[in-house]
Write a protein that holds these residues in place. Structure first.
Motif: not given
Length: 409
Positions: A48, A392-393
């Protein structure tokens, strides 16, 4: 590049130095010891952070000419950087679109790359040029079989790439304007003197040291000296930060002589550029930049840190870049002496200590480690690691859009 912002930071340092003070964090912070030792956390960080966020993959002077290329592996992703004919930089997945074999290794200069497995050939812009024995292989649409391209960005004499071809996070947004300040170094006109790669401890253990002046007169008493400064004021642009000593004095090297300057007595317009960029500049999550002098001229060590194969391992490539290429034997020897000195400091003191620290933490006998009010840089680093690892993206885009708005206000 905003000289005004650099001058403002320098005046902050001068003011605190004259008052014998420093800027503190609000409190002492506790970080779980398991954040350094847990293999699952380590794998999540690699995925990540290092395989999702923009990374500074090379100084521009490592690939100065059209056709220059560099192949490297980052957390299991084979990356190919290639300087294009128009001078721009291309970043590609270093995998042949036939069977996935890397198309090139190491560094060099080439206008095309031919896979050593079956002979498929690609241009330096990633397009598929030719398929070996095309009549036997069968029809293919070459336009759909180009090397996969990664987002890339070049600014301030540094090259970034994001190891996610579908990333929607703009690299310039991610930098929060920090690259404008980094341009004050002038790296886009510098030269690469030498480089090497060192093994290190857990990546966060290793990176902590770049954000910590507190340890300098203790751990480095035999190299830097026991009277070396241990205070640092903190400046931030999103997750990127600069640490510098609060002092009203600066040392400017003039040939073989060191000249102490009283910055408090100088006008803003007379503050030298190299004084304005003193300290340690870090680019999240893995770069440290520090100025030095070798060969009678300005240099900088750019340390590029990546996680290793296991939670207790990392690798650091040290790039020693210089304002001008040393010309005489004496200048070369002096620059080499400075670079070798820095290897000893990092390898035998910082990283040797980090490895012992990591081994001790793996015992599981310590629940938390502490970051004091005087260790604000380390506090902020770990808070950003935690924040970005679990975002999150879509949240990543929101986070850095917010940083941009805050900087503009």
């Amino acid at each position: 590049m905003s000289r005004e912002e650099l001058v403002s930071m320098t005046r902050n340092l001068v003011s605190h130095g004259a008052a014998d003070t420093m800027e503190y964090a609000d409190e002492v912070v506790r970080i779980p010891a398991s954040s350094y030792t847990d293999p699952d956390t380590f794998e999540l960080e690699k995925r990540n952070i290092f395989r999702r966020l923009p990374l500074m993959v090379a100084p521009s002077c490592e690939l100065p000419e059209p056709g220059d290329y560099k192949a490297m592996d980052i957390c299991g992703v084979p990356l190919l950087l290639a300087r294009q004919r128009d001078g721009s930089i291309g970043a590609f997945l270093n995998m042949c679109t036939h069977r996935g074999n890397p198309v090139v290794s190491g560094t060099g200069n080439a206008t095309r790359f031919t896979c050593g497995y079956h002979g498929w050939t690609f241009k330096s812009d990633g397009s598929l040029l030719g398929v070996a024995s095309p009549k036997d292989f069968g029809p293919v649409d070459k336009a759909t079989l180009c090397l996969k391209r990664f987002p890339a960005y070049e600014s301030a004499g540094l090259i970034w790439a994001t190891l996610d071809p579908d990333s929607q996070l703009d690299i310039a947004d991610y930098l929060c304007g920090y690259d404008d300040l980094l341009s004050a170094f002038g790296f886009d006109g510098w030269t690469l003197f030498s480089q090497r790669t060192l093994p290190g401890p857990n990546w966060k253990t290793a990176y902590d040291g770049y954000l910590d002046f507190y340890h300098l007169p203790i751990l480095h008493k035999d190299t830097f000296g026991a009277d070396f400064y241990n205070r640092a004021n903190f400046f931030a642009w999103g997750p990127h930060q600069r640490l510098s000593t609060p002092s009203k004095f600066a040392i400017k090297v003039q040939g073989d002589d060191d000249q102490q300057m009283d910055l408090e007595a100088m006008n803003d317009a007379d503050l030298p550029q190299d004084v304005l960029v003193q300290g340690v500049w870090t680019i999240f999550p893995h770069i440290s930049i520090a100025s030095f002098y070798g060969g009678g001229q300005r240099g900088a060590m750019i340390s590029q840190l990546f996680p290793g194969d296991t939670v207790g391992e990392s690798t650091t490539t040290q790039y020693y870049v210089m304002e001008n290429q040393p010309e005489t034997d004496e200048q070369v020897a002096s620059a080499r002496e400075q670079f070798d000195f820095l290897e000893v400091v990092v390898r035998d003191e910082d990283y040797a200590t980090g490895k012992r620290q990591h081994e001790a933490l793996q015992s599981g006998m310590l629940d938390h480690v502490l970051f004091g009010k005087n260790e604000r840089g380390g506090q902020q680093f770990h808070q950003w690691v935690e924040k970005l690892t679990h975002a999150s993206d879509a949240q990543l885009q929101d986070i850095f859009a917010g940083e941009q708005r805050e900087a503009a206000e």
